[in-house]
Design a protein around this motif. Sequence first.
Motif: not given
Length: 385
Positions: A18-31
């Motif tokens: 529920q209520h996700p936050i996806i952090l993306i950096e350099d084309g990949k999922i960071d967290s």
Amino acid sequence: MQTVVTAEKLWDGTTLHQHPIILIEDGKIDSIASRDSSQVPSGARVLDFPGATLGPAFFDVHIHGAAGRDVMEATPQAIETMGKFLASRGTATYLATTVTASLDATLRALDGLANEIAKLPHPGRARPLGIHLEGPFLSHEKRGVQPAEHLLAPSIATFDRLLDAAHGHVRLMTLAPELPGATELARHATERGVRVSLGHSNATAAETRAGIAAGAVSATHTFNAMRPLDHREPGILGTVLTNDDLYSELICDGIHTEPEIVRLWWRSKGPERAILVTDAMAAAGMPDGEYQLGGFAVQVKEGRATARGVLAGSVLTLDRALANFVKFTDASIEQALRLLSSNPAAMTGLAHRAGSLAPGKSANLVAINASGKLVGSIVGGELAN
């Protein structure tokens, strides 16, 4: 620059959050975190999809072309054009699917496709992860539009030539299990790391079971180009629908399969073994007209692709397949997402490259609204339009 993707829900390939936050950096999922436990980093670009469910981008294991281009062209231009269009419809990865053609033409196409598969991914573009050989080892009786003059008897030597021409990148092969030599070829292909899918087949139930025992793991566009179901001879179709271990493709466009058949298939195969595919050809994303499928002409009118009066692939895209499936079955969004992501990845043995979202993996994801409509597609960390 960091990118943050938020929505109401996230299905990551196994678990609903529920209520996700996806952090993306350099084309990949960071967290991956939740809004309850994490904050959006200052200065990050935010892509918010209110009310939507995020999930892994789509993986199409059966596609011949799109956007006016054909897989058998096997050129950088064809793959680039297809990649841009497919990414805009939520597909990040696919198996470039051949059609039956002359052996020389097929060998040339496989070499060209292998060169494209070896290239590094391009942000905002779908990429082929491997090749699906749909032919030449198919039934004459159930060949559909596959050219009869180029069909071949199952042969380990011919298969090895095809695999070598593809630089080892064949990942899936459709095979009619009733043909002489088919079970031996299925065993050999499996030993060489190629998944076998049963299709374009007039097989009896016993012949189908023999193909499964020889290593087959899936069925190609179930119901289409298959012996019809009979209550005294269940044939390939009865066996596919009742084998709990076998994966099963379906073209959910309302043309190849009616809604009642989609519901029957869903009840039979369930969320663990069902796979949605397009079987799309060059006309996908294009207006009505005449297009090429391999080496022959296909006429497209009002969403129906035919050659000589026979269905010849589709103009379907996986985002529309998902929306149709949700409409026809009332399945949940997260159930439906399995059929276009984690299931095809598991069937092909490519779960490490597609079908799930986790830190360190490529940022390939989709946003789907409550009715099953695609509202966002991110491939390689880039918003695909």
